[in-house]
Motif scaffolding. Structure first.
Motif, PDB file in Angstrom:
ATOM      1  N   GLY A 185     120.499  23.962   5.320  1.00  0.00           N
ATOM      2  CA  GLY A 185     121.110  25.279   5.435  1.00  0.00           C
ATOM      3  C   GLY A 185     122.127  25.487   4.334  1.00  0.00           C
ATOM      4  N   LYS A 186     123.412  25.571   4.725  1.00  0.00           N
ATOM      5  CA  LYS A 186     124.469  25.872   3.762  1.00  0.00           C
ATOM      6  C   LYS A 186     125.234  24.640   3.289  1.00  0.00           C
ATOM      7  N   SER A 187     124.766  23.460   3.695  1.00  0.00           N
ATOM      8  CA  SER A 187     125.330  22.185   3.236  1.00  0.00           C
ATOM      9  C   SER A 187     126.788  21.963   3.660  1.00  0.00           C
ATOM     10  N   GLY A 226     129.975  22.430   1.991  1.00  0.00           N
ATOM     11  CA  GLY A 226     129.345  23.679   1.587  1.00  0.00           C
ATOM     12  C   GLY A 226     128.772  23.593   0.190  1.00  0.00           C
ATOM     13  N   LYS A 227     127.843  24.483  -0.108  1.00  0.00           N
ATOM     14  CA  LYS A 227     127.170  24.455  -1.407  1.00  0.00           C
ATOM     15  C   LYS A 227     128.141  24.761  -2.549  1.00  0.00           C
ATOM     16  N   GLY A 228     127.926  24.091  -3.661  1.00  0.00           N
ATOM     17  CA  GLY A 228     128.757  24.308  -4.828  1.00  0.00           C
ATOM     18  C   GLY A 228     128.768  23.082  -5.707  1.00  0.00           C
ATOM     19  N   ASN A 275     132.345  20.004  -2.757  1.00  0.00           N
ATOM     20  CA  ASN A 275     131.098  20.681  -2.389  1.00  0.00           C
ATOM     21  C   ASN A 275     129.926  19.703  -2.372  1.00  0.00           C
ATOM     22  N   LEU A 276     128.816  20.177  -1.846  1.00  0.00           N
ATOM     23  CA  LEU A 276     127.624  19.341  -1.690  1.00  0.00           C
ATOM     24  C   LEU A 276     126.387  20.124  -2.107  1.00  0.00           C
ATOM     25  N   GLN A 277     125.448  19.424  -2.697  1.00  0.00           N
ATOM     26  CA  GLN A 277     124.168  20.025  -3.048  1.00  0.00           C
ATOM     27  C   GLN A 277     123.082  19.365  -2.196  1.00  0.00           C
ATOM     28  N   GLN A 278     122.823  19.983  -1.069  1.00  0.00           N
ATOM     29  CA  GLN A 278     121.919  19.491  -0.028  1.00  0.00           C
ATOM     30  C   GLN A 278     122.532  18.267   0.672  1.00  0.00           C
ATOM     31  N   ALA A 279     123.384  18.554   1.635  1.00  0.00           N
ATOM     32  CA  ALA A 279     124.077  17.513   2.417  1.00  0.00           C
ATOM     33  C   ALA A 279     123.102  16.902   3.414  1.00  0.00           C
ATOM     34  N   GLU A 307     135.810   6.147   7.012  1.00  0.00           N
ATOM     35  CA  GLU A 307     135.505   7.300   6.171  1.00  0.00           C
ATOM     36  C   GLU A 307     134.097   7.805   6.479  1.00  0.00           C
ATOM     37  N   LEU A 308     133.778   8.939   5.924  1.00  0.00           N
ATOM     38  CA  LEU A 308     132.431   9.493   6.002  1.00  0.00           C
ATOM     39  C   LEU A 308     131.752   9.353   4.650  1.00  0.00           C
ATOM     40  N   ILE A 309     130.484   8.963   4.669  1.00  0.00           N
ATOM     41  CA  ILE A 309     129.652   9.007   3.477  1.00  0.00           C
ATOM     42  C   ILE A 309     128.646  10.138   3.676  1.00  0.00           C
ATOM     43  N   VAL A 310     128.584  11.041   2.701  1.00  0.00           N
ATOM     44  CA  VAL A 310     127.691  12.195   2.784  1.00  0.00           C
ATOM     45  C   VAL A 310     126.826  12.234   1.527  1.00  0.00           C
ATOM     46  N   THR A 311     125.528  12.384   1.692  1.00  0.00           N
ATOM     47  CA  THR A 311     124.656  12.489   0.532  1.00  0.00           C
ATOM     48  C   THR A 311     124.637  13.919  -0.001  1.00  0.00           C
ATOM     49  N   SER A 312     124.689  14.013  -1.312  1.00  0.00           N
ATOM     50  CA  SER A 312     124.491  15.271  -2.024  1.00  0.00           C
ATOM     51  C   SER A 312     123.178  15.085  -2.781  1.00  0.00           C
ATOM     52  N   ARG A 313     122.077  15.294  -2.058  1.00  0.00           N
ATOM     53  CA  ARG A 313     120.786  14.769  -2.500  1.00  0.00           C
ATOM     54  C   ARG A 313     120.305  15.366  -3.820  1.00  0.00           C
ATOM     55  N   LEU A 314     120.420  16.670  -3.969  1.00  0.00           N
ATOM     56  CA  LEU A 314     119.902  17.302  -5.183  1.00  0.00           C
ATOM     57  C   LEU A 314     120.727  16.943  -6.412  1.00  0.00           C
ATOM     58  N   ALA A 315     121.952  16.468  -6.194  1.00  0.00           N
ATOM     59  CA  ALA A 315     122.800  16.030  -7.308  1.00  0.00           C
ATOM     60  C   ALA A 315     122.653  14.540  -7.581  1.00  0.00           C
TER      61      ALA A 315
END
Length: 350
Positions: free
Chosen positions: A181-183, A200-202, A207-211, A225-233
């Protein structure tokens, strides 16, 4: 001649055609190498024997579509999530035998998280087609449903919210990654009450690119801590539990999925690489310093001037890996997306 006989004859005829075309059974032999040296994959201290026929399930009885994620409960059972609504959840023993199945209401089944709450384990399922998150017992009873977060003010309709993953914080807070959605990462209380949203996207640090994935990292118990993937990046980001950005770590050329922690190491499946082939992907293992130390299914990881060089897909081991599940013997189980109804692959640690 009876109607039942004709129906059975037509079914057998159709099945034969499907078998001949390779559409009825999963393709467990995809790209199988004839070189015995290629039976062992991985690098350094993390090498594995590939077992594409690990699952002993019958495709007629227990079918799959896309195999999305897999976890292991404290009884040692492996639990697979698929978007096949005849059996969204499949329980295996470690030999690959199916123990039980349930679930037919999750057409967009994507994220599967296991969490121990006071000695009892629960599953958290995301469904991006229904735009919801579900907390269930291990037998499939739904205990909590979280709808799209209209109250954030950034979503006007459910279709904008396509959650892909859940992580559970130290106090039971629920962190949802809206990967398709909006990441945003949307944080809820254990009862499903909205606390905050971030990301959110950015293209800024926060920001994240596909969280696509999120997990709780407690390797430093004093500072979870949290680890979050920004897959497209081709990277992942670290956030504190209040959503403040801490660090960005590139994984060059890799579309990384859910982060999985075992011991001191961080594991990712890689859906695709820069090759952009129809069937692609590998797995990567990082040490506690965020350095890639092994890439099963790809070339040996190499750093030049501290920068990870592009890892190249080996062309035969995987078909778009979507998750990794690491058991107590450090064997890896790899469910795969868009893989001709392929069952999970086991990587046996050697």
């Amino acid at each position: 001649m009876s109607k039942d006989y004709n129906n059975r004859r037509n079914f057998l005829k159709s099945s034969s055609l499907l078998m001949a075309s390779g559409l009825l059974f999963p393709n467990i032999n995809f790209g199988k190498s004839t070189d015995p040296l290629k039976e062992i994959i991985g690098h350094g201290d993390f090498k594995y024997k590939v077992k594409k026929d690990w699952s002993k399930q019958n495709q007629f009885v227990t079918p799959v579509k896309d195999c999305h994620e897999m976890v292991q409960d404290k009884k040692g059972r492996l639990i697979l999530l698929t978007n096949e609504t005849k059996n969204n959840i499949i329980f295996y023993d470690r030999s690959g035998k199916v123990l039980k199945t349930w679930g037919n209401e999750f057409p967009g089944a994507h994220g599967l998280t296991l969490h121990d709450e006071g000695g009892e384990e629960f599953l958290y399922i995301t469904d991006h087609d229904r735009h919801q998150i579900y907390k269930t017992t291990l037998d499939g009873t739904i205990l909590l449903t979280i709808d799209y977060p209209k109250e954030t003010g950034v979503y006007q309709k459910p279709e904008q919210y396509r959650p892909t993953e859940v992580a559970i914080g130290p106090t039971g807070d629920i962190y949802v990654a809206d990967g398709y959605g909006k990441s945003y990462i949307v944080q809820y209380s254990p009862k499903g009450e909205l606390i905050r949203h971030f990301g959110g996207k950015g293209e800024n640090d926060a920001n994240l690119q596909q969280a696509h994935g999120v997990c709780l990292d407690t390797r430093n118990p004093a500072q979870p801590e949290l680890i979050v993937t920004s897959r497209l990046a081709h990277e992942f980001k670290r956030f504190d539990l209040e959503g403040n950005h801490l660090e960005t770590v590139p994984v060059t050329g890799c579309w990384i999925n859910r982060p999985v922690i075992k011991g001191d190491n961080l594991y990712f499946s890689v859906l695709r690489t820069v090759s952009r082939k129809e069937y692609d992907g590998l797995t990567v293992i990082l040490d506690k310093n965020n350095k890639v130390v092994s890439a099963p299914g790809g070339t040996s990881p190499e750093y030049i001037d501290g920068k990870l060089q592009t890892i190249v897909y080996d062309g035969h081991t995987f078909m778009n890996p979507h998750d990794v599940c690491v058991d107590n013997d450090e064997n890896i189980y790899v469910p795969q997306w868009n893989s001709e109804q392929t069952f999970p692959v086991q990587l046996e640690r050697v």
